[in-house]
Scaffold this motif. Structure first.
Motif, PDB file in Angstrom:
ATOM      1  N   ARG A   1     -23.928  -1.350  58.443  1.00  0.00           N
ATOM      2  CA  ARG A   1     -23.332  -2.678  58.348  1.00  0.00           C
ATOM      3  C   ARG A   1     -21.902  -2.682  58.885  1.00  0.00           C
ATOM      4  NH1 ARG A   1     -23.057  -6.095  52.746  1.00  0.00           N
ATOM      5  NH2 ARG A   1     -21.955  -4.236  52.067  1.00  0.00           N
TER       6      ARG A   1
ATOM      7  N   GLN B   1     -18.494  -4.642  58.806  1.00  0.00           N
ATOM      8  CA  GLN B   1     -17.867  -5.632  57.947  1.00  0.00           C
ATOM      9  C   GLN B   1     -16.358  -5.460  57.971  1.00  0.00           C
ATOM     10  OE1 GLN B   1     -18.781  -4.912  53.760  1.00  0.00           O
ATOM     11  NE2 GLN B   1     -19.231  -2.787  54.236  1.00  0.00           N
TER      12      GLN B   1
ATOM     13  N   MET C   1     -23.925 -11.008  58.246  1.00  0.00           N
ATOM     14  CA  MET C   1     -23.830  -9.606  57.850  1.00  0.00           C
ATOM     15  C   MET C   1     -25.054  -9.222  57.028  1.00  0.00           C
ATOM     16  SD  MET C   1     -20.641  -7.678  55.994  1.00  0.00           S
ATOM     17  CE  MET C   1     -20.778  -8.664  54.506  1.00  0.00           C
TER      18      MET C   1
END
Length: 491
Positions: free
Chosen positions: A331, A333, A188
């Protein structure tokens, strides 16, 4: 005066009163003292009772009958289409029920906010059960023997059905799940670090709103628990929220709500206080907020500009340049909150809510069992458990205010935005160079001309089809998401 003149003069007052009722709702979310909740419920019920009486006035039926088969210009015909649809639907709902829904949902909204803060679904469940029962009764009246949930969807996206949405979600789910799984196997990207004071967030938030074309002479930004846009014409207000550790929450909530607000501000001013003077559907509305937020606001080009703005506002951001900042903005996540979800996972959040609210309305799921059903479904879909109610079934305001049938329009708006983005890039060849300078003008002007200025003149499908040159489908959105995140995560 002719029947048309009398009808439109009457409707103008109804539209103005509806705007006042909307302002009461805005005040309740932003500035109303907590102790005023019960009184506000009575005020909202009184307003809804007045509006319902106007929307079911027998004179409307007489005017509409007098105009049946009349030769009208396209604008007048569209106004008549909306008024007739509103009259037909309103006359199916008893005045008592409309007022009671307004009263209970006003109170329920406050109960939801308290329960969310306390992570206590059980405290909210009794009033939610009342809301569900009232909305089910309303849906049965509107459906007139047809599908109750379809009748609810029709409030937000005319002519859309649960079966069509099921088919669309069935097409989207496998590709999104496969992409999500591939991404989560990768490292990540780093997030931001640093200090992000609330005052500086709000200052940059206002600059971003202006960058995307929001007219502050006809609007304002305030804070709310759940960001939203309210109003139309010359008074269109938005809210955002701040988080000391996550400035993206503030900035992208603002850009999202500016998309909604610019739609309302961009409608032809001749349509103000008429049935054409607001967005044609929530799906089309969401297409504007999502394309502003995602395809424009989260693009590599615009994030380069935002990176510079944030450095000036906050100093070191803890990332090593514009490319790393772009990765941080996008991102993917593990998380729980729909409004903070990335483009890959967002629609999976909607599918969960769509299935659960269908079950609530059909009676297959009891309100008392909602929290358990949510948690079980979330863990099955996302692979990890929900730790508390504010991260689960209490995170959204929608059910507390009776917005059943609303959630799927978020994904429908994403689909529309995917189609619009492909057409926008076809027509504006130097789009990325403009966005890199923080110049959204050509993009927002294209959207204003193709979509926003029409207001309610056309049907939702007609608006998108005319803007893009083809009927809407999920393909362009899925292709865009796969291309973007395949590149970001080197898949």
């Amino acid at each position: 005066m002719s029947a048309l003149d009398e009808l439109l003069a009457y409707q103008r007052d109804t539209e103005a009163l509806a705007q006042i009722a909307g302002r009461l709702g805005w005040d309740q979310e932003t500035m109303m003292p907590r102790g005023a909740a019960d009184q506000r419920g009575e005020e909202m019920a009184a307003m809804e009772g007045m509006l319902h009486a106007r929307r079911t006035d027998p004179r409307l039926g007489a005017w509409l009958a007098a105009l049946e088969g009349a030769e009208l210009d396209p604008v007048a015909a569209a106004k008549l289409r909306h008024i007739r649809r509103s009259f037909d639907r309103a006359t199916r709902v008893p005045a008592r029920l409309a007022a009671e829904i307004a009263r209970v949902t006003s109170v329920s909204q406050g109960k939801w906010a308290e329960a969310r803060a306390a992570d206590d679904f059980a405290a909210f469940a009794p009033v939610l059960a009342k809301v569900v029962a009232l909305k089910r009764e309303e849906g049965q009246a509107l459906a007139a023997g047809g599908d109750v949930y379809d009748a609810m969807i029709d409030d937000y996206e005319p002519d859309m059905t649960a079966a069509q949405l099921d088919a669309m979600f069935g097409e989207m789910r496998p590709r999104l799940v496969a992409l999500r799984e591939a991404i989560l196997d990768k490292p990540m990207p780093d997030g931001l670090t640093g200090s992000f004071p609330e005052e500086a967030q709000m200052a940059l938030s206002r600059r971003l709103a202006e960058t995307f074309g929001y007219d502050f002479t006809r609007g304002r930004i305030d804070k709310a628990v759940h960001p939203f846009s309210s109003g139309s014409g010359s008074d269109v207000r938005i809210t955002t929220r701040t988080s000391p550790a996550d400035p993206f929450n503030c900035f992208y909530s603002t850009i999202h709500e500016v998309g909604h607000a610019c739609y309302e501000q961009g409608i032809d001013p001749d349509y103000a206080l008429t049935p054409l003077g607001s967005g044609v559907s929530m799906g089309v509305h969401e297409s504007q907020s999502r394309i502003y937020e995602n395809q424009l606001g989260r693009s590599r080009a615009f994030t380069g500009y935002l990176y510079q703005q944030m450095q000036q506002a906050f100093g070191d951001l803890g990332v090593s340049g514009a490319d790393a900042f772009y990765a941080a903005v996008n991102r993917v996540q593990k998380d729980y909150i729909r409004t903070e979800a990335d483009e890959v996972q967002y629609n999976l959040h909607i599918m969960l809510r769509f299935d659960l609210e269908k079950a609530l309305i059909s009676g297959d799921l009891a309100v008392a069992d909602l929290e358990g059903a949510w948690n079980e479904r979330f863990e099955r879909d996302f692979g990890y458990a929900v730790p508390r109610a504010s991260l689960g079934c209490l995170q959204d305001v929608h059910w507390s205010v009776g917005l059943f049938g609303y959630f799927p329009t978020y994904s429908l708006g994403n689909v529309y935005a995917g189609c619009l983005h492909a057409a926008l890039r076809r027509d504006v060849s130097d789009l990325d160079a403009q966005l890199a300078r923080g110049d959204t003008g050509p993009a927002t002007a294209w959207l204003r001309e193709r979509v926003q200025r029409h207001g309610g003149l056309m049907t939702p499908q007609e608006v998108i089809t005319q803007a893009c040159g083809h009927a809407p489908s999920a393909g362009p959105l899925l292709d865009y998401i796969e291309a973007k995140f395949t590149g970001l995560y080197a898949l």
